[in-house]
Design an enzyme around this catalytic site. Sequence first.
Site, PDB file in Angstrom:
ATOM      1  N   SER A 204       1.127  -6.629 -19.501  1.00 43.77           N
ATOM      2  CA  SER A 204       1.471  -7.010 -18.139  1.00 43.77           C
ATOM      3  C   SER A 204       2.989  -6.977 -17.951  1.00 43.77           C
ATOM      4  CB  SER A 204       0.873  -8.388 -17.821  1.00 43.77           C
ATOM      5  OG  SER A 204       0.936  -8.668 -16.445  1.00 43.77           O
ATOM      6  N   ASP A 299      -7.906  -4.465 -11.234  1.00 41.66           N
ATOM      7  CA  ASP A 299      -6.545  -4.942 -11.451  1.00 41.66           C
ATOM      8  C   ASP A 299      -5.625  -4.307 -10.421  1.00 41.66           C
ATOM      9  OD1 ASP A 299      -4.072  -5.750 -12.401  1.00 41.66           O
ATOM     10  OD2 ASP A 299      -4.400  -5.048 -14.455  1.00 41.66           O
ATOM     11  N   HIS A 329      -7.636  -7.633 -15.284  1.00 42.65           N
ATOM     12  CA  HIS A 329      -6.375  -8.007 -15.921  1.00 42.65           C
ATOM     13  C   HIS A 329      -6.635  -9.140 -16.919  1.00 42.65           C
ATOM     14  CE1 HIS A 329      -1.976  -7.621 -15.681  1.00 42.65           C
ATOM     15  NE2 HIS A 329      -1.920  -8.908 -15.964  1.00 42.65           N
TER      16      HIS A 329
END
Length: 374
Positions: A204, A299, A329
């Site tokens: 991320s 996501d 995610h």
Amino acid sequence: MTTLSRRGAMMLPLGLAGLAAACAPAARQMAMNADPSGRADPEMLALLESYARLNPAPIETLGAADARRQPSMADAVRARALEQQNTNPQRPINSYNDITLTTLPNGLPARIYRPISASAGPLPVILYFHGGGWVIADIDTYDSSARALCAEAEAIVVSVHYRQGPEFRFPTAHDDANLAYAWVVTNAAAINGDPNRIAIVGESAGGNLALNTAIFARDRRMGSPRAVVAIYPVGGVDLETASYQQFANAKPLGRPAIQWFVSNYTTGPRDLQDPRLDLAGRADLRGLPPVFIVNAEIDPLQTDGARLEEKIRASGGQVTRTVYPGVTHEFFGADAVLTKAKQAQRQVGEQLRAAFAAAPPAAPARPVRRRAGI
């Protein structure tokens, strides 16, 4: 002992059917609340429902201090594992220990994971950056990802905690990531690692840091990492991409949460023009080592991964991208309860082992300075 009459016995299935019918709308509503996209596969949906039962507040309604105390997906994984009577979901490794990297101006907390390996060393080294939007989460939150990388790649993992906003705003986390890479290059041998076999991995916001650190290493001629793995990375600043629109309300990460992270890390709109945040739009991605991108289908950041893949390939680089369907995610570290997390971890491990086994990259040629008239 109570005995049912023949009529009562005949009516019992009808009563159970009525009860099931009454419960069905509630179950559907729970699923919709946990997965607004309606696209999660059964394992992911069960995990999202475990997360919903922890009752996390929308992060965009909180201050940073309260957000850091909220239940995480790692908490949901532990809860789901207990539901499956798995009381020890951690991946086995050889050992780990916490240290402070001797970086200036501030030391950085880190955890070193060592694999179960038949080799006495030196072993490959992975520098790992956790996620959390540069604002929340830490080494403990992403412990399962670091353990998986250690086990699957058979490498030492140095998981680093960087300073976070709003206390430390952009580009503090990016600067800390560069310092961590310099530390690993300098100190790999001291931890029984091979300084010629280093990879950078991030999740991320950490995926953004991983790519930026590789750019830093290229520009500073510090020795190229063998590979970069960017797991659902933050790749740009456009919040109107196809996946942002399709999964704006996704759990556990939607567009309002990303806007909150950006506002807590950046100092203002000017920061969004910086190539370190707008990698897909403004960064020079030429001359990077092989890049492996992992995306989740559900996501908002899925299109960021696609844009990065396209730009790296157009820049002449080697890039591989895999999109895992039916997951969200934060799925990567959920191997205790998700089959696709195990698959992704296995794939990344194979990619890293191949990169470590390959011949080292040639040193970049330095520009030749010519005197006038020659």
